[in-house]
Write a protein that holds these residues in place. Structure first.
Motif, short mmCIF file in Angstrom:
data_model
loop_
_atom_site.label_atom_id
_atom_site.label_comp_id
_atom_site.label_asym_id
_atom_site.label_seq_id
_atom_site.Cartn_x
_atom_site.Cartn_y
_atom_site.Cartn_z
N VAL A 69 0.84 -1.20 0.00
CA VAL A 69 0.00 0.00 0.00
C VAL A 69 0.88 1.25 0.00
O VAL A 69 1.85 1.33 0.76
N PRO A 70 0.58 2.23 -0.86
CA PRO A 70 1.37 3.47 -0.87
C PRO A 70 1.37 4.14 0.50
O PRO A 70 0.36 4.12 1.21
N SER A 71 2.48 4.71 0.86
CA SER A 71 2.58 5.42 2.14
C SER A 71 3.32 6.74 1.90
O SER A 71 4.40 6.74 1.31
N PRO A 72 2.72 7.86 2.30
CA PRO A 72 1.46 7.98 3.02
C PRO A 72 0.26 7.94 2.06
O PRO A 72 0.43 8.00 0.85
N ASP A 98 -12.07 26.68 6.56
CA ASP A 98 -11.69 25.27 6.48
C ASP A 98 -10.55 24.97 7.44
O ASP A 98 -9.86 25.86 7.95
N SER A 99 -10.38 23.68 7.74
CA SER A 99 -9.36 23.24 8.69
C SER A 99 -8.87 21.86 8.30
O SER A 99 -9.57 21.10 7.62
N TYR A 100 -7.64 21.55 8.74
CA TYR A 100 -6.99 20.28 8.42
C TYR A 100 -6.25 19.79 9.66
O TYR A 100 -6.06 20.55 10.62
N PRO A 101 -5.81 18.52 9.70
CA PRO A 101 -5.20 17.99 10.91
C PRO A 101 -4.07 18.85 11.47
O PRO A 101 -3.92 18.96 12.69
N ASP A 102 -3.26 19.46 10.60
CA ASP A 102 -2.15 20.28 11.06
C ASP A 102 -2.40 21.77 10.85
O ASP A 102 -1.47 22.58 10.91
N GLY A 200 1.01 20.10 5.62
CA GLY A 200 2.40 20.49 5.56
C GLY A 200 2.52 21.83 4.86
O GLY A 200 1.58 22.63 4.83
N SER A 201 3.67 22.09 4.28
CA SER A 201 3.85 23.30 3.46
C SER A 201 4.70 22.94 2.25
O SER A 201 5.64 23.64 1.89
N GLU A 207 7.35 18.48 4.03
CA GLU A 207 6.19 17.61 4.11
C GLU A 207 5.55 17.77 5.50
O GLU A 207 6.14 18.38 6.39
N PRO A 208 4.34 17.21 5.72
CA PRO A 208 3.74 17.26 7.06
C PRO A 208 4.64 16.58 8.10
O PRO A 208 5.40 15.67 7.77
N GLU A 209 4.54 17.04 9.33
CA GLU A 209 5.27 16.39 10.41
C GLU A 209 4.75 14.96 10.57
O GLU A 209 3.63 14.63 10.20
#
Length: 225
Positions: A69-72, A98-102, A200-201, A207-209
């Motif tokens: 399975v691809p990660s992430p 809007d909002s996202y996990p990070d 992330g940015s 990438e995301p933490e």
């Protein structure tokens, strides 16, 4: 990575279903695989629909990854095509933006409302937009408010979810390179996600933490329609 691994073609394929009639209602247990076209990876999946009344359906989904399975992963959830007449969303969760996990500490937690156009910011270069984290309930209504569709956290397992409600498909959003290439569909699309990968940015930085990455692990979530 995702386009090369055909993540955009992932669909649920059922291979068996069992229907049980009980005094409390009807239960449908569907088993199959969530998998892409032409690739040997995916999730062995079980979906249980518990119908306790004509107005209420409890949905419980669980999956076990198999293969490479691809990660992430970008997200784990499902999408409902919704008739255009349901053009307004009212939700109890994070908003109004809007909002996202990070990226959610700047949003409030409460009752919010918006129409399908105002909830999705159209960037010059189309990209992810309109997600709302930590949602307990979202209600879609028609203009006359005589009909509504409600998705709510499962009272038996009350884990919050994220949702978005764009007037175009995710495939179109991914393929479009300019805002005029976005095509309003004949339906709106309600995305209900157990989890999304952080932003992330990466357009101008990292990438995301690690804590906001979405690894291919066993999952389970439930909600009530």
């Amino acid at each position: 990575l995702w386009s090369k691994r055909l993540v955009n073609t992932v669909r649920f394929g059922e291979h068996s279903a069992v229907i049980n009639r009980e005094k409390s209602g009807l239960t449908v247990e569907s088993r199959g695989k969530i998998l892409p076209q032409g690739e040997c990876w995916g999730f062995d999946t079980k979906i249980i629909y518990s119908i306790t009344s004509p107005e209420k359906i409890r949905v419980k989904i669980s999956g076990e990854p198999y293969g490479n399975v691809p990660s992430p992963l970008p997200r784990i959830g499902l999408v409902f095509p919704i008739a255009k007449e349901f053009d307004t969303a009212n939700w109890f969760g994070r908003g109004p933006g809007d909002s996202y996990p990070d990226r959610k500490d700047s949003t409030l937690f409460g009752e919010f409302s918006g129409n399908v156009e105002s909830m999705n910011f159209i960037y010059d270069v189309p990209q992810e937009t309109g997600n709302h984290e930590d949602t307990y309930r979202v209600t879609l209504t028609s203009p006359d408010c005589e009909r509504s569709i409600v998705i709510a956290a499962d009272e038996e397992n009350p884990k919050l979810f994220s949702f978005s409600y764009p007037p175009f498909t995710l495939e179109n959003l991914t393929a479009a390179r300019h805002c005029d290439e976005l095509e309003r569909s004949e339906e709106n699309y309600l995305y209900i996600d157990r989890k999304m990968r952080g932003l992330g940015s990466n357009s101008c930085g990292p990438e995301p933490e690690e804590e906001y990455e979405l690894k291919p692990e066993p999952f389970e979530f439930s909600f009530v329609i």
